[in-house]
Every structure is written in C-alpha cells, then in structure tokens.
Write a protein that holds these residues in place. Structure first.
Motif, short mmCIF file in Angstrom:
data_model
loop_
_atom_site.label_atom_id
_atom_site.label_comp_id
_atom_site.label_asym_id
_atom_site.label_seq_id
_atom_site.Cartn_x
_atom_site.Cartn_y
_atom_site.Cartn_z
N ASP A 32 0.75 -1.42 -0.02
CA ASP A 32 0.06 0.13 0.09
C ASP A 32 1.03 1.19 0.03
O ASP A 32 1.55 1.45 0.70
N PRO A 33 1.00 2.09 -1.26
CA PRO A 33 1.73 3.25 -1.08
C PRO A 33 1.64 4.30 0.05
O PRO A 33 2.56 4.95 0.36
N SER A 34 0.22 4.32 0.39
CA SER A 34 -0.31 5.21 1.55
C SER A 34 0.41 4.96 2.77
O SER A 34 0.59 5.74 3.75
N THR A 35 1.14 3.83 2.87
CA THR A 35 1.58 3.03 4.36
C THR A 35 3.02 3.34 4.49
O THR A 35 3.78 3.01 5.20
N ARG A 36 3.60 3.78 3.11
CA ARG A 36 5.13 3.96 3.09
C ARG A 36 5.35 5.32 2.89
O ARG A 36 4.77 6.16 2.46
N LYS A 37 6.61 5.76 3.41
CA LYS A 37 7.01 7.03 3.59
C LYS A 37 8.27 7.59 2.75
O LYS A 37 9.38 6.74 2.81
N VAL A 38 8.41 8.71 2.29
CA VAL A 38 9.33 9.40 1.57
C VAL A 38 9.90 10.51 2.23
O VAL A 38 9.32 11.39 2.73
N SER A 39 11.09 10.48 3.04
CA SER A 39 11.76 11.30 3.86
C SER A 39 13.11 11.98 3.35
O SER A 39 13.66 11.14 2.59
N MET A 40 12.96 13.11 3.44
CA MET A 40 14.05 14.08 2.70
C MET A 40 14.71 14.76 3.70
O MET A 40 14.41 15.44 4.47
N MET A 41 16.14 14.56 3.45
CA MET A 41 16.95 15.22 4.29
C MET A 41 17.33 16.69 3.75
O MET A 41 17.69 16.65 2.62
N LEU A 42 17.29 17.57 4.43
CA LEU A 42 17.39 18.91 4.14
C LEU A 42 18.33 19.83 5.04
O LEU A 42 17.99 19.51 6.20
N HIS A 43 19.41 20.36 4.63
CA HIS A 43 20.09 21.34 5.62
C HIS A 43 19.05 22.67 6.08
O HIS A 43 18.46 22.99 5.21
N THR A 44 19.14 22.58 7.33
CA THR A 44 18.23 23.43 7.85
C THR A 44 18.45 24.45 8.95
O THR A 44 19.37 24.04 10.01
N PHE A 45 18.07 25.74 8.89
CA PHE A 45 18.49 26.65 9.93
C PHE A 45 17.26 27.78 9.69
O PHE A 45 17.13 28.35 8.72
N ILE A 46 16.36 27.89 10.62
CA ILE A 46 15.43 28.65 10.73
C ILE A 46 15.59 29.90 11.91
O ILE A 46 15.95 29.59 12.67
N GLY A 47 15.14 30.89 11.29
CA GLY A 47 15.19 32.23 12.35
C GLY A 47 13.96 33.13 12.04
O GLY A 47 12.88 32.78 11.17
N GLU A 48 13.86 34.29 12.86
CA GLU A 48 12.84 35.26 12.40
C GLU A 48 12.87 36.24 11.48
O GLU A 48 11.89 37.05 11.21
N ASP A 49 14.15 36.57 11.11
CA ASP A 49 14.78 37.52 10.09
C ASP A 49 15.32 36.99 9.13
O ASP A 49 16.38 36.26 9.31
N LEU A 50 14.83 37.12 7.74
CA LEU A 50 15.55 36.47 6.64
C LEU A 50 17.01 36.91 6.51
O LEU A 50 17.91 35.98 6.15
N ALA A 51 17.30 38.30 6.55
CA ALA A 51 18.42 38.68 6.26
C ALA A 51 19.57 38.09 7.24
O ALA A 51 20.51 37.93 7.03
N THR A 52 19.04 38.34 8.62
CA THR A 52 19.87 37.69 9.50
C THR A 52 20.18 36.41 9.51
O THR A 52 21.50 35.95 9.77
N VAL A 53 19.30 35.62 9.19
CA VAL A 53 19.33 33.97 8.82
C VAL A 53 20.48 33.97 7.73
O VAL A 53 21.49 32.88 7.93
#
Length: 352
Positions: free
Chosen positions: A218-239
């Motif tokens: 069942d394709p709906s019971t299998r998962k595709v997980s994607m690794m992404l470099h992540t860094f989140i902040g509150e101001d885009l320029a500062t990030v």
C-alpha cells in the motif's frame, strides 16, 4: 508533512568537554515539541562527522533521555556489518526505548570505510540488500543460516527479542533503480536534494510509488523522507548572514556536495582541478542558490512555499539536518522557529 532532526557533522577531533551536548539537548527539544524522529549517522574517518561512528551507540544514549520520539539510524552502512550484530544491537535499543527504533540502511559512502568490510566496495549494493533481508528475518525471530570461519553452515536466532514485531526500515535512495527496489521490497525511502532538483526527485518518487503498488504494498503506508540542511530564524537577512560563512566552510569539507553545486552552475568539472580562487568563486555565487533551492534556510513564513512544493512532489517528512552550523547556541536558537514552521505546516494542512 512530518518533521524530524537529522545529524551528520560534529568535530570528532575537538577536545570539547561535552561534544554531544547539541545532540542530547536538541533531541530533548524535538521529543518535547512533537517532532517525529531523530536520525544519527554512521561516519568513519571524517574529522567533521567523527562524533558519529555508530548510530546504535548514539540511539542508546537518546533512548535514555527521550520518551516518545522515534530513534532512527540515518543510516547503518550494512556492508560494513554482520546482520546478527545489527539485529542484536538494535533489538537492545528497541527494548530500552519501549519500541521506538527504526533502521535506515545505506550501501556505503567512501572506499576508506570498506577497511571494515568483508566484501569489496563494488559489491556494496547487493551486500546491502542481502544483509537487510537477513536483519529483517532475524528481527521477526526466524532462524537464518550463516557460514562460520571453517565454512560450516550455522543456523542462528538472535536475542534479545525486540519489542516491535517488525523493524521499521528506510533505505537511502539516490538512483531511480534504488527507489524502484525499495518499492519492490516495501521499505521507506530516505532521499535528499543534494544532486537533484525537486522535479527530478518527484519523478523518482513516482516510480517508487508505482513499484510499491506493483509489488502489492500500500503506497499510502510507506514514507518518503527527505534530508534538508535546515536553519530557521525570525528575520531572513539575519538568517542568511548567520549561515553563509558556516555553510561555505561546511561545503569546503564535503567535496561531493561542492561538485554537485558546480554541476548546478553548469560546470561539469572535477574539483581537484579547481584553484582556491575557483573554489571561492563557486562558493560566493553558488551558496545562495543552494540555500534557496535545496535547503530549508529562512524564516517559517519564507519556507512555507518550499514545503508545499515538496509535499506536492510526494515528500512525507522533512529530515532537518541541523548540525552543519558548528555553534551550539545558534543551532539551539533556531529550533524554536523550526517548531513554529512545523506548527504552521500543521495548521495549513488542517485548514486545507
């Protein structure tokens, strides 16, 4: 869309008194804020990444300081290990954690790692699939035959018995063939955007789902997980200002990523031919593009359209690689905004 934390780096040569503080504290944060999983890698002989030679050890530590989050190998390099050892180690962690483990499997990164292997580097993909099959059978309690040092066939069953009757499995997928084989076997897929565009990965995901269905899964019971470099902040320029220098330094230590970056700029060359000035130019003009098109770097609001794009491509989970920035306070400070992004995505899904 689910969110998990992914670890890949960490200076294994550092004399820091608490080198695993970021791992422990960020995993606790993820556990308390509804993240799905934490992934710890297997990396050998790398100064950056040298904190993580064995995901079974790091998962054991995390089992003691978390309560609900899934503990995943991201990934076990199966050609370097005997199936019995893998099944035994992860069954122990499964019992310690109350049934929270999952295994990410990979065929291997570099030639140097294969000093630990019994079969050659060129056979690694076939060895990975055979070893994974044996691990899954041992996990279920089946007897599996192995050859001992004298060439004698020995049937073994492993102990302790795990808490979960079936071992949740992901396989690191980059090529279309690996996606198709993962679908045929009914395992989850772990992928990235390091060498592909979203459109290219979407085509591979489509083939994966088709392969699942053909094999009766069942394709709906299998998962595709994607690794992404992540860094989140509150101001885009500062990030961007905060991330640009450490991300450039990170890319300099990972030539495979840099070569993908060069190809993305239309430069089909080997980095061994690059001068220092060439590398500086590549980083100066390429890092911004990499951050925008292949990573989760920005504010919660600026990252929402990219999350929608990945969801439309068939991605079920974002594995947030957070430790490419080698600064404890910066990384921990970005987890609050990341949790807010996760909440925004959840609310959008509910309202949609």
């Amino acid at each position: 869309m689910q969110f998990s934390l992914f670890y890949f780096d960490g200076d294994g040569t550092s004399a820091e008194a608490q080198p695993y503080r970021l791992l422990i504290d960020s995993a606790r944060f993820a556990d308390e804020h509804g993240f799905t999983a934490v992934w710890t890698p297997e990396r050998h002989f790398h100064a950056f990444g040298g904190l993580y030679p064995n995901p079974a050890l790091t998962a054991t530590a995390l089992a003691m300081v978390t309560k609900r989050i899934q503990l995943r190998a991201g990934s076990v390099v199966l050609p370097l290990h005997h199936a019995v050892r893998v099944a035994e180690d992860w069954a122990v962690i499964d019992r310690l954690s109350g049934g929270r483990v999952a295994l990410g499997a990979a065929s291997g990164w570099t030639m140097d790692e294969f000093v630990l292997a019994r079969e050659p580097h060129g056979a690694r993909r076939g060895v990975m699939w055979r070893t994974l099959d044996a691990v899954q059978r041992l996990w279920r309690g089946e007897a599996v035959s192995f050859e001992d040092a004298d060439g004698r066939e020995v049937e073994v069953k492993t102990l302790p018995r795990p808490q979960q009757p079936e071992l949740p499995v992901w396989v690191a997928c980059t090529s279309p063939e690996t996606f198709v084989e993962a679908g045929r076997r009914g395992v989850n897929a772990l992928t990235s955007l390091l060498g592909d565009t979203v459109e290219q990965v979407a085509a591979k995901i489509t083939r994966y789902r088709e392969s699942l269905a053909r094999a009766g899964h069942d394709p709906s019971t299998r998962k595709v997980s994607m690794m992404l470099h992540t860094f989140i902040g509150e101001d885009l320029a500062t990030v961007k200002d905060e991330v640009r220098e450490p991300f450039s330094a990170y890319l300099r230590t990972h030539y495979g990523l840099l070569e993908n970056l060069a190809k993305g700029m239309g430069l089909n060359v080997s980095l061994k031919d690059f001068s220092e000035d060439d590398l500086d130019s590549l980083l100066r003009f390429g890092v911004d593009g990499f951050m925008q098109g292949r990573s989760l770097i920005g504010t919660p609001e600026s990252c929402l359209p990219f999350i929608r794009e990945l969801s439309a491509a068939g991605v079920d989970e974002i594995c947030c690689l957070i430790d490419f920035v080698q600064d404890y306070d910066s990384v921990m400070g970005g987890l609050g905004p990341l949790a807010r992004l996760k909440s925004l995505v959840g609310r959008e899904a509910l309202s949609g």
